[in-house]
Scaffold this motif. Structure first.
Motif: not given
Length: 268
Positions: A128, A133, A266
């Motif tokens: 992360r 995220s 992502d």
């Protein structure tokens, strides 16, 4: 008792080679082949960059293909697995996308590779980068940067892949064989069990749903009731439609495999 002192690095190396069963012929082939220089180049590069020797990936990975078996844990009689040909120079992010594609999952939960589920010693995943995220709070190896052959290089090498840390879809990942290069994209060649996995529901429902899929004309009423309740379906038609949508289509899967990204994207 006799004292034994080894004062020669060559003797140590020769003892290791003998213990590993390396023959004189094998050593000669190594010296005369391309891997010797590749190994020296790799070690020199690591020392110049002041890296630790965490692993030594397959040096001719661009010439090899891994035959990888992906098998859902705790599902037997029959098991559920997919066998995939994977270019040996792929990374672990690419293997993650391969697993998602061939098992029918939706890539919307946390995941990681290790030697066993929730292994604290080895964790391969996406770290992360900020509180918003997607990724792990901590991992020992970045999946984007870690080649498969760092840990999956030889026939019999194994890891475990965990997806969705709440529901625990766990797959055994093993190298069935290492062969000469077979294309530049992953390709599913064999599979067992037509029913795909399903996101958002616990894996213990898999065998019950598969029994319904394989013999829908003679269902166990209690199993039907359990499935209807678990999946939130109002009638049997909805259940049948869900099953039909979860059946393995090897041509579609291979089309999807040809387009997987080579690094993590992502989740929005």
């Amino acid at each position: 008792m006799n004292d034994f002192n080894v004062n020669n690095d060559k003797e140590i190396l020769m003892a290791i080679m003998a213990a590993k069963g390396i023959s004189a012929e094998e050593y000669a082939r190594f010296l005369n082949g391309g891997n010797f220089q590749k190994t020296l180049d790799y070690l020199n590069r690591e020392m110049e960059d002041d890296h630790e020797f965490d692993y030594l990936p397959m040096l001719d990975a661009d010439e090899k293909t891994l035959k990888i078996k992906i098998q859902l844990r705790d599902v037997t009689k029959p098991p559920m697995w997919r066998e995939v040909l994977v270019p040996a120079d792929f990374n672990f992010t690419q293997l993650h996308y391969i697993i998602q594609t061939v098992t029918g999952l939706d890539n919307c939960h946390l995941w990681k590779f290790g030697r066993k589920p929730y292994d604290r010693g080895l964790t391969i995943g996406i770290k992360r980068t900020d509180p918003f995220s997607f990724g792990l709070e901590d991992c020992t190896f970045d999946a984007d940067q870690t080649p498969l052959t760092a840990f999956l290089a030889n026939k019999g090498d194994k890891l475990v892949y965990v997806y969705d840390f709440r529901l625990d879809w766990v797959f055994n990942i093993s190298v069935s064989d290492v062969i000469e290069r077979h294309g530049e994209v992953a390709e599913c060649r064999k599979y067992k069990s037509e029913l795909q996995a399903f996101d958002g529901y616990p894996p213990y429902l898999y065998t019950t749903l598969r029994a319904f899929q394989e013999n829908p004309q003679q269902p166990d009423k209690s199993d039907i009731s359990q499935l209807m309740q678990a999946f939130g379906f109002e009638d049997r038609d909805m259940l049948e439609a869900f099953v039909d949508d979860r059946l393995f289509d090897i041509e579609f899967v291979n089309e999807e495999l040809s387009e997987i990204p080579d690094e993590w994207e992502d989740i929005d």
